[in-house]
Design an enzyme around this catalytic site. Structure first.
Site, PDB file in Angstrom:
ATOM      1  N   HIS A 165       0.692  -0.886  -0.072  1.00 16.14           N
ATOM      2  CA  HIS A 165       0.059  -0.046  -0.004  1.00 16.14           C
ATOM      3  C   HIS A 165       1.332   1.290   0.418  1.00 16.14           C
ATOM      4  O   HIS A 165       0.295   2.330   0.440  1.00 16.14           O
ATOM      5  CB  HIS A 165      -1.256   0.421   1.207  1.00 16.14           C
ATOM      6  CG  HIS A 165      -1.854  -1.117   1.421  1.00 16.14           C
ATOM      7  ND1 HIS A 165      -2.544  -1.508   0.375  1.00 16.14           N
ATOM      8  CD2 HIS A 165      -1.765  -2.396   2.970  1.00 16.14           C
ATOM      9  CE1 HIS A 165      -3.281  -2.781   0.743  1.00 16.14           C
ATOM     10  NE2 HIS A 165      -2.924  -2.983   2.218  1.00 16.14           N
ATOM     11  N   HIS A 327      -7.398  -4.882  -1.633  1.00 15.71           N
ATOM     12  CA  HIS A 327      -6.440  -6.001  -1.249  1.00 15.71           C
ATOM     13  C   HIS A 327      -7.294  -6.668  -2.652  1.00 15.71           C
ATOM     14  O   HIS A 327      -7.014  -8.267  -3.258  1.00 15.71           O
ATOM     15  CB  HIS A 327      -6.068  -6.970  -0.006  1.00 15.71           C
ATOM     16  CG  HIS A 327      -6.313  -6.142   1.019  1.00 15.71           C
ATOM     17  ND1 HIS A 327      -7.434  -5.655   1.590  1.00 15.71           N
ATOM     18  CD2 HIS A 327      -4.903  -5.759   1.487  1.00 15.71           C
ATOM     19  CE1 HIS A 327      -6.987  -4.756   2.481  1.00 15.71           C
ATOM     20  NE2 HIS A 327      -5.444  -5.403   2.713  1.00 15.71           N
TER      21      HIS A 327
END
Length: 681
Positions: A165, A327
């Protein structure tokens, strides 16, 4: 540390290699009180402290390390950080020296990593290597502020989660934001032991309390929660705030709203409060309220792929997905690809729809902080378009955008997508957003609201030579129009051919560029008669092409016409036209860097210029000389087929692959023929 606790990130550090690049400083882990589950410092198997520096405890049998292998406990990469289900494929947990199976290697997406298993360690080490304000915590995938002593008497802020991330979360470590970050493997929660080590580090540095800022995923809540309980058992003052800002789901989910990019705003608000000396309870109360007053929604054009694995999901070429997680978790709707302004309007409508159980109440007159977040693979060009559409969409709703942040804040690897975050913000909260921070990923912005309409800087006055000349009428103007019309129709007819020639060595847009110039000239001629005086005509055409044509061709033609106009200011006889041609070519060579033989438009122009020198002879006939010049230019253009490029994009291509004439040379020769045909009328 109990048996079976995973230690992602220790990897090579257990083999005596320094964490990060050579000479990269790291922090030693804080003293860990012995427990029945851990050998004391005097027991065999645990290295003795040297010079007051503690090394890691000995490993249990379930944590043993074979030479060349990474540390893989019973949960080798920690707990999955989303919904309690593993997200990292088995390939990511393999022995560093064990190649991927053939089928996995064939299916895996391309990634620029040194190793699949070590990518989370490597990215954190790279960040620390490039940032003097960060340090690694030895033996753990933990990054901390280098100036831990500055935490004495203040509340420490820790966050983290799975890697993938970036820049979240390590990019937000610094004065005025986070004190440290605990990173897991890709899309995988960090280990409890590493979280606990980070809490001990900041506590022993003198922090008066520790706040854990956690995204709402089952794995993160479990691992950070267990570390919190263990730290409290040791006497530490620790609290946790769970951020859930997802606005995707229309009905309440038992697991609650997912934690998305709004978490970064919580980092910033909590960091500003901690830097100002607020107590742990005060910070928890304030950021808990902030977390409830914001919402985030994502939109994706493509999936992402964990290193060593194939994409997490598939989208058709004409599809986009609304409301997906960071995700690759499923969203709430798949839609056909639509223009950016329509897509943004769809996002804002969904985020603020009262029928949506996870919506953000947004009334006219509200003030917000807007975050336009790149999910990883969106181009900066697209991101700017989305940002402008978001500002306009909020303004139509009567919402004031107190601050707007645009960039990559919390990504999903290479996912081509965007998320919008809205945080309701009063004046005090905006002040916390504006507070100074040294975190490298926080943008350095001028404080002020976002708005779609700002006063423009007045255009400067034109110079005397570039001022618009009055149009001319009469026979000369008629010939000018005929020539220009023929040039434009010729270039429009050649558009596809020039594009095809350009694909071999350029970006395939030569035809588009020349067609754009032709349409601009047509529009100009329709709007007003062009000047008949040669110098004024060439100068006006230069200005037009510089503004409308684009690309290097526009600049080159602008240079040529600007320089060619100068000899024609006071004279326009035939020899002067030959001088004008030479002047234009000399300017192109001086600034463009090309020469005859370099496979460019200069090859055609220089051949024509040589023939036009005959205009300087007594009794020269314009059309006869010009016809000869056109033939020379066309022959030179064809000859570029056999040349090796010495300038322009084509110079980077092997000559063996350049089997067609240069498109610029073909276009220049075609323009000269169009001029001849226009004059023949």
């Amino acid at each position: 540390m109990p048996s079976g606790t995973p230690h992602p990130g220790r990897g090579p550090h257990f083999r005596g290699a320094p964490p990060g690049p050579p000479h990269s400083p790291s922090l030693c882990p804080p003293h860990e009180p012995p427990s029945p589950a851990q050998p004391s410092p005097a027991q065999p198997g645990r290295p003795r402290p040297a010079g007051g520096v503690w090394t890691l405890p000995s490993l249990s049998p379930r944590q043993s390390l074979d030479p060349g292998r990474r540390l893989l406990g019973s949960h080798s990469a920690g707990t999955a950080d989303g919904a309690g289900e593993p997200r990292v494929p088995p390939e990511c947990h393999r022995d560093l020296q064990e190649p991927l199976p053939h089928h996995a290697a064939m299916e895996a997406s391309k990634k620029l990593v040194s190793s699949v298993a070590g990518c989370a360690d490597d990215t954190l080490a790279g960040l620390v290597a490039c940032n003097p304000g960060l340090r690694l915590l030895r033996g753990h995938r933990v990054a901390l502020r280098a100036d831990l002593a500055a935490l004495r008497g203040r509340v420490a802020l820790l966050s983290g989660g799975g890697s993938g991330h970036e820049p979240a979360h390590a990019g937000y470590i610094g004065k005025g934001m986070l004190s440290g970050v605990v990173a897991g493997a890709v899309f995988t929660s960090p280990a409890v032991g590493s979280i606990l080590a980070a809490i001990r580090a900041v506590t022993q540095a003198g922090a008066v309390g520790t706040l854990l800022i956690v995204k709402n995923y089952t794995g993160d809540r479990l691992n950070f929660g267990l570390a919190l309980e263990r730290a409290r058992a040791e006497g530490a003052d620790v609290q946790m705030v769970v951020v859930g800002d997802d606005c995707a789901f229309t009905t309440q989910k038992k697991a609650g709203r997912r934690g998305l990019c709004g978490t970064v705003l919580v980092h910033k608000v909590a960091g500003a409060l901690a830097e100002a000396g607020a107590s742990l309870d005060e910070i928890v109360k304030r950021v808990s309220a902030v977390a409830k007053a914001m919402g985030t929604l994502g939109l994706s054009l493509s999936p992402c792929s964990v290193p060593g694995s194939k994409p997490t999901f598939q989208l058709a070429d004409d599809e986009m997905e609304l409301g997906l997680g960071i995700h690759g978790e499923a969203g709430v709707r798949r839609m056909k690809v639509m223009p950016a302004d329509e897509a943004v309007e769809t996002m804002l409508a969904h985020m603020t729809d009262p029928a949506n159980a996870s919506h953000l109440p947004l009334s006219r007159g509200a003030s917000v902080v807007l975050v336009v977040n790149n999910l990883g693979g969106l181009s900066c060009l697209e991101l700017g378009i989305v940002a402008g559409a978001a500002v306009r969409g909020l303004e139509r709703r009567g919402v004031r955008i107190a601050r707007a942040l645009v960039g990559s804040f919390m990504t999903a690897l290479e996912m081509a997508g965007v998320s919008l975050t809205l945080m309701l913000a009063d004046e005090e909260l905006v002040g916390l957003i504006d507070a100074e921070t040294t975190a490298m990923a926080w943008p350095n912005l001028v404080a002020g609201p976002a708005m779609s309409q700002r006063p423009e800087v007045p255009a400067p006055n034109e110079g005397p030579e570039t001022a618009q000349q009055a149009p001319s009428t009469g026979p000369g103007a008629k010939w000018v129009q005929l020539v220009l019309e023929r040039v434009c129709s010729t270039l429009l007819g050649l558009q596809d051919k020039l594009n095809e020639l350009d694909r071999a060595a350029g970006d395939g847009d030569c035809g588009h560029t020349h067609a754009r110039a032709a349409r601009a000239i047509q529009e100009w001629v329709r709007s007003r008669p062009p000047p008949a005086a040669p110098a004024q005509l060439l100068s006006a055409l230069a200005d037009l092409l510089l503004e409308k044509m684009g690309g290097s061709s526009g600049v080159l033609y602008g240079l040529f016409l600007t320089a060619a106009a100068r000899p024609l200011h006071n004279r326009s006889d035939l020899p002067t036209w030959a001088d004008a041609m030479d002047a234009g070519i000399e300017a192109m060579q001086r600034y463009g860097g090309a020469a005859p033989g370099d496979r460019t438009m200069l090859d055609s122009l220089c051949a024509a210029a040589q023939a036009l020198h005959a205009l300087r002879g007594p009794g020269a006939d314009l059309l006869t000389v010009l016809a000869s010049a056109v033939q020379s230019a066309e022959a030179a253009a064809e000859a570029t087929r056999h040349m090796e490029a010495g300038a322009g994009r084509a110079s980077y291509i092997s000559s063996a692959q350049l089997l067609q004439p240069d498109p610029g040379a073909v276009a220049a020769a075609a323009v000269l023929r169009a001029v001849l045909e226009g004059l023949r009328g």
